[in-house]
Design a protein around this motif. Structure first.
Motif, PDB file in Angstrom:
ATOM      1  N   ALA A 200       0.872  -1.181   0.000  1.00  0.00           N
ATOM      2  CA  ALA A 200       0.000   0.000   0.000  1.00  0.00           C
ATOM      3  C   ALA A 200       0.907   1.228   0.000  1.00  0.00           C
ATOM      4  O   ALA A 200       2.059   1.148   0.418  1.00  0.00           O
ATOM      5  N   TRP A 201       0.392   2.348  -0.508  1.00  0.00           N
ATOM      6  CA  TRP A 201       1.224   3.569  -0.571  1.00  0.00           C
ATOM      7  C   TRP A 201       0.413   4.806  -0.230  1.00  0.00           C
ATOM      8  O   TRP A 201      -0.810   4.821  -0.347  1.00  0.00           O
ATOM      9  N   SER A 202       1.142   5.841   0.168  1.00  0.00           N
ATOM     10  CA  SER A 202       0.592   7.192   0.204  1.00  0.00           C
ATOM     11  C   SER A 202       1.641   8.085  -0.422  1.00  0.00           C
ATOM     12  O   SER A 202       2.785   8.147   0.043  1.00  0.00           O
ATOM     13  N   PHE A 203       1.276   8.743  -1.515  1.00  0.00           N
ATOM     14  CA  PHE A 203       2.202   9.622  -2.236  1.00  0.00           C
ATOM     15  C   PHE A 203       1.694  11.067  -2.077  1.00  0.00           C
ATOM     16  O   PHE A 203       0.524  11.349  -2.368  1.00  0.00           O
ATOM     17  N   PRO A 204       2.561  11.981  -1.626  1.00  0.00           N
ATOM     18  CA  PRO A 204       2.098  13.333  -1.301  1.00  0.00           C
ATOM     19  C   PRO A 204       1.839  14.205  -2.527  1.00  0.00           C
ATOM     20  O   PRO A 204       2.533  14.103  -3.540  1.00  0.00           O
ATOM     21  N   LEU A 205       0.836  15.067  -2.399  1.00  0.00           N
ATOM     22  CA  LEU A 205       0.541  16.061  -3.431  1.00  0.00           C
ATOM     23  C   LEU A 205       0.448  17.423  -2.744  1.00  0.00           C
ATOM     24  O   LEU A 205       0.230  17.476  -1.524  1.00  0.00           O
ATOM     25  N   PRO A 206       0.593  18.507  -3.487  1.00  0.00           N
ATOM     26  CA  PRO A 206       0.545  19.818  -2.835  1.00  0.00           C
ATOM     27  C   PRO A 206      -0.823  20.069  -2.176  1.00  0.00           C
ATOM     28  O   PRO A 206      -1.818  19.426  -2.530  1.00  0.00           O
TER      29      PRO A 206
END
Ligand code: FAD
Length: 398
Positions: A200-206
């Motif tokens: 599983a992942w969490s990729f940051p966005l502005p």
């Protein structure tokens, strides 16, 4: 030339052909900007190619530079893997809606005739040309066609090169969240025991947003319904909830899509058509990343046409197949091998323990994971050149 599909593979091929002076029409059934179900993660390999193509990060509204990757092993051990600082970008996140539209603008500037909202409906080999029926445009005759039309590739099917009952090697879910905590400003990867060798992942966005998802390797009997049930369960796990924070709110329902990862086994050409990106099943079988591979195969297909097009389609196919073997297949097989090691908790636990043993291993693991150098570089000395393991990231001048 006709390129079918305006994702990274199609844009890369079209830009390379147009810059070499060819007439290129690119058709896509979607109207851009369009969403693509993806983690939106750009590895160092993808970033270097985007820079080479002339994409400017400033033109991609959701561009997010990333410095740190956190990995949690199945036993709960969490390790931070830092990417090099001050030497350019080694990892970034950019929403595909923004990225793909910006890349199509680069294609337009290169002289590509971009026709979005026009779907390919059929195609046939017509001897000296390939004929493509396109909604709203009639029949286009091209010397060569490039199938950059994604995992389900209608062009591949129309030309009789599809694989019956093939549903992809991975299947992945993605959902956008807003209101995520500061902790979610880094990349997070969770190896959950019940989804191995997936993750599983969490990729940051502005703007306090994140792209959150999970992918699993698809066995023949993997029911997608099971993944649908698993998704809310994964999101509720404390280790994931704690990173996203109490205010994290989904922006829209999740989306799911297959990930094809068998470039060493599929047909790469049919008559005067070459398949690239997901249409060539070119994603990395260990991580499911495919943007860098889409950009590379797009370029390789264009180069094969430019080099061997006047000889004929068989020479073009041979040229392209040799390029894919040279630049992708060793890395693909190395990833496939490593996927076996990460099928079980013990394999992942050991890998994370070894990778997290010292500052040096942590730095180098992060660079290897994010395709700073080819996956199998260590066992393919023909690719060793000065700086291959220590090169700067992309967009250093920026
Ligand atoms: C959930 C998920 C997460 C992922 N995360 C990552 C990640 O973080 N990083 C990464 O590198 N990779 C990731 N991938 C893989 C990546 O999304 C793909 O490998 C990549 O998009 C492939 O690019 P492409 O240009 O080949 O195809 P696509 O981006 O799929 O583009 C294909 C295009 O073809 C068009 N098309 C389809 N049919 C027709 C038709 N009949 N006529 C005309 N046009 C047509 C479509 O509209 C589309 O625009 C992920 C995949 C999934 C499913």
């Amino acid at each position: 030339m006709v390129v079918v599909g305006g994702g990274p593979a199609g844009s890369s091929a079209a830009i390379s052909l147009a810059r070499a002076g060819r007439d290129v029409v690119l058709v896509d059934r979607a109207r851009f900007p369009r969403d693509k179900c993806c983690g939106d993660g750009l590895t160092a390999a993808a970033l270097r190619m985007l820079e080479e193509l002339g994409l400017e990060p400033g033109r991609v509204a959701s561009w997010q530079h990333v410095d740190d990757i956190w990995v949690r092993s199945p036993s709960g051990r969490t390790v931070r893997f830092p990417l090099p600082r001050g030497q350019g970008t080694y990892a970034a996140i950019a929403r595909r809606a923004d990225l793909d539209a910006a890349l199509l603008d680069v294609a337009r500037d290169a002289g590509v005739d971009v026709r979005d909202s026009h779907a390919l409906t059929d195609a046939r080999d017509a001897g000296a040309a390939v004929e493509l029926d396109v909604d709203g445009l009639g029949t286009l005759r091209a010397a060569y066609a490039i199938g950059a039309d994604g995992a389900w590739s209608p062009l591949r099917k129309a030309l009789g090169a599809g694989e019956a009952r093939y549903l992809g090697d991975w299947h992945a879910f993605r959902q956008y969240f807003s209101g995520v905590s500061d902790t979610a400003r880094d990349i997070w990867v969770w190896f959950e025991p019940d989804v191995l060798p997936g993750y599983a992942w969490s990729f940051p966005l502005p703007g306090g947003r994140a792209n959150v998802g999970f992918g699993i390797v698809r066995e023949e009997d993997t029911p997608v319904g099971h993944m649908k049930q698993l998704w809310p369960d994964i999101l509720a796990r404390p280790q994931i909830r704690d990173v996203l924070g109490p205010a994290a709110t989904p922006e829209a329902p999740h989306r799911a899509w297959p990930i094809p990862a068998r470039v060493d086994r599929v047909r790469l050409a049919a008559g005067r058509a070459l398949f690239v990106g997901d249409a060539a099943a070119a994603t990395d079988p260990m991580t499911g990343e495919g943007i860098a591979q889409a950009l590379v195969t797009g370029r390789l297909a264009a180069e094969a046409i430019l080099r061997s097009g006047s000889v004929g389609p068989a020479a073009v196919a041979r040229d392209y197949e040799a390029g894919v073997r040279r630049e992708l297949v060793a890395d693909h097989r190395m990833s496939a091998l490593l996927t076996h090691a990460t099928r079980h908790r013990k394999g992942v636990r050991t890998a994370i323990r070894v990778a997290g043993a010292s500052d040096w291993t942590r730095r180098n693991f992060a660079r290897w994971l994010f395709e700073d150098y080819p996956r199998a570089a260590i066992v393919t000395p023909r690719r060793w050149r000065r700086g291959v393991f220590t090169g700067p990231g992309a967009y250093r001048a920026a």
